[in-house]
Scaffold this motif. Sequence first.
Motif, PDB file in Angstrom:
ATOM      1  N   LYS A  71       2.093   3.393  -2.871  1.00  8.94           N
ATOM      2  CA  LYS A  71       1.174   4.314  -3.564  1.00  8.94           C
ATOM      3  C   LYS A  71       1.640   5.766  -3.431  1.00  8.94           C
ATOM      4  O   LYS A  71       1.637   6.528  -4.394  1.00  8.94           O
ATOM      5  CB  LYS A  71      -0.208   4.201  -2.892  1.00  8.94           C
ATOM      6  N   GLY A  88       0.770  -1.237   0.000  1.00 11.83           N
ATOM      7  CA  GLY A  88       0.000   0.000   0.000  1.00 11.83           C
ATOM      8  C   GLY A  88       0.800   1.285   0.000  1.00 11.83           C
ATOM      9  O   GLY A  88       0.559   2.169  -0.815  1.00 11.83           O
ATOM     10  N   CYS A  89       1.810   1.373   0.912  1.00 12.40           N
ATOM     11  CA  CYS A  89       2.491   2.671   1.061  1.00 12.40           C
ATOM     12  C   CYS A  89       3.273   3.083  -0.190  1.00 12.40           C
ATOM     13  O   CYS A  89       3.590   4.267  -0.350  1.00 12.40           O
ATOM     14  CB  CYS A  89       3.399   2.649   2.285  1.00 12.40           C
ATOM     15  N   LYS A 137      -1.879  -4.293  -8.415  1.00 11.43           N
ATOM     16  CA  LYS A 137      -2.925  -3.283  -8.290  1.00 11.43           C
ATOM     17  C   LYS A 137      -2.931  -2.783  -6.855  1.00 11.43           C
ATOM     18  O   LYS A 137      -2.960  -3.576  -5.915  1.00 11.43           O
ATOM     19  CB  LYS A 137      -4.277  -3.901  -8.648  1.00 11.43           C
ATOM     20  N   PHE A 138      -2.864  -1.491  -6.696  1.00  9.90           N
ATOM     21  CA  PHE A 138      -2.877  -0.912  -5.349  1.00  9.90           C
ATOM     22  C   PHE A 138      -4.277  -0.462  -4.993  1.00  9.90           C
ATOM     23  O   PHE A 138      -4.871   0.335  -5.708  1.00  9.90           O
ATOM     24  CB  PHE A 138      -1.921   0.281  -5.272  1.00  9.90           C
ATOM     25  N   ASN A 139      -4.804  -1.004  -3.901  1.00 13.35           N
ATOM     26  CA  ASN A 139      -6.138  -0.604  -3.483  1.00 13.35           C
ATOM     27  C   ASN A 139      -6.073   0.564  -2.506  1.00 13.35           C
ATOM     28  O   ASN A 139      -5.124   0.755  -1.821  1.00 13.35           O
ATOM     29  CB  ASN A 139      -6.859  -1.779  -2.836  1.00 13.35           C
TER      30      ASN A 139
END
Lengths: 318, 303
Positions: free
Chosen positions: A71, A68-69, A316-318
């Motif tokens: 992103k 995540g980070c 894919k980053f949610n």
Amino acid sequence: MLKLIRSALYRYMHSRFLYVSAALLTVSAVIFALYIRNRNGLSLYTFLAQNVILSILISITVSGEFCGCAKNKIICGSGRMQIFFSELLSAYIVVSAFFFINIALSAVLNTGFVSRLPGLLAFEVAAGFYLINLSLCSVFVFFSAVSGRKVLSVVLSVIFVFVSVIANGITEDLLRQPEYLIFYVSDKENEHISENGIIYEQDSGNLTEIKQKNPEYIGGAARAIILQLYKANPFYDITQYQNILTPYIYSDEKIEELSSVYSPGDPGYDNPTYRMRFVREETEEEQRFLYEALLYSLAVLVLSITAGALVFQKKKFN
Amino acid sequence: MEYVITSSALSKKYGKHKAVDEADINVPSGSVYGIIGKNGAGKTTLMRILCDLQRADGGEYTLFGVSSDDKKIKNERKRIGAMIEKPMLYPDMTAKENLRIQAEALGLPSFDPEELLKLVGLENTGRKTAGRFSFGMKQRLGIALALVGSPDIVFLDEPVNGLDPQGIVEIRELILRLNREQNITFVISSHFLDELSKIATDYCIMDSGRVVRQINANQLQSSFRKCFELTVTDTKALSVALDKMGLPYEIKDEKHAAIYEEFKISELVSNLSASGCELLTVREVDESLETYFLELTGGEINA
């Protein structure tokens, strides 16, 4: 990329996991060193423990970024490959630091882990160990890239370490199976005696040899694949290094004592799988292994980096 | 007018579903650009594409005049900050450490996080790690992260989600202050239309992946119709009187109605008293962004 590496190292330096891991790794390194100093050979379990600790540290830190980070960095213009490789290199730096702490502790505690070996062999063994550490680290980074959750990547990495140890034993057993089973039938007592080809003379009758195909023997392409997997397993390398290093680590008295167990002509002496070497000289077989170990570690490293980079590129980053 | 972001026929499909359908947007420099739409309207996907978190299937966009097809756009992205979907934090790190990590990644080793923490009201969090923050605190830290490196554009996806009323006011004031004092362009999606209407200078209304309308706050204000809400004793009599006066109206129930044009109260009272109806209250109501949105997209707001 340098900025991203600095950012990743900042994360390691400010993570309590690093200090907990460092403490545990130092303890295991001391045990490892004392084990050698007490001339008990190399400890596979210490190596296993160290890699479990590293797998948790690397997975927690890298997956925190990959899940995540990252992103935040992509938004600001960092490329995915830059992020992937900066995380990989930072993990390498941490693993390298722990590797050299191990070496330094060995030197401080005067274990002779490396110093007792002849120059080139010492270098080859140290390089081999280092490359195993890096290849395992690359696998942990790969798992962090694959999994979408931090916990999952930690679990996968820890399982991988244990599965590697278990798989090493299983593949070794599979490959050890002889192609033919030889039975000896006595004409006097009609007893079958077979211990992997070793004959125990239990009666005075004449023995007849019966050769039978071993149903558990794996041949052909399957054997070739299992053999490659066996050799690519880092824990296979560790056991082989253990065999090579043991004569240098043990005392002269211990070597003499152990050497008297097997002597040329003994059935176990000629079986390379069983035989433990108690002679302080490098054989051709060992030279080939040292070269192969480096090559296989490098192959694992390259494969896991390539797979990890490809997965992260599509992530894919949610 | 100078636009910091433009897009042309930007599209993104998930299977057969068009998440973003040939979207054309123009974000004026220094604006607070509000993106409005129902769930699944394509707001977040549009923001994700603009922030390079997703690739568009078609169309292109520009950031500060540089095309998305141009490799130089990477440099322009350094002028962007964003909090998309949820704040991405390191849970085992403090607020200060979270900001420092982002600053290091941006090549700002001498960055001082104190000022930003003060700006978002997290200056007293001390050694508390982000994992132990409340939802609102995480949201504020996410906004602070988006502001590291003094960006020229900040994307905020539902920035006041989960904040208490005081927190909402503080974030609103923060956005307005940064917009006015530092001329930061904000691109904000929010389902709090009333809240968004207090800060947005420009709007983009999306429905089913399409940009239905782009309009600035002044144009929107002038397009709103005047509305007077009336309470009477008999809306049937009111209806007859309003028909006679030729006014556009809507009967809400037996006692309430709305008139969409200015009128003479004395004339209405006189017409009503002739039918034995009494006018109880009159209230002037401005048409809201919500009403405007509903008229454009139809249905209920569920942005």
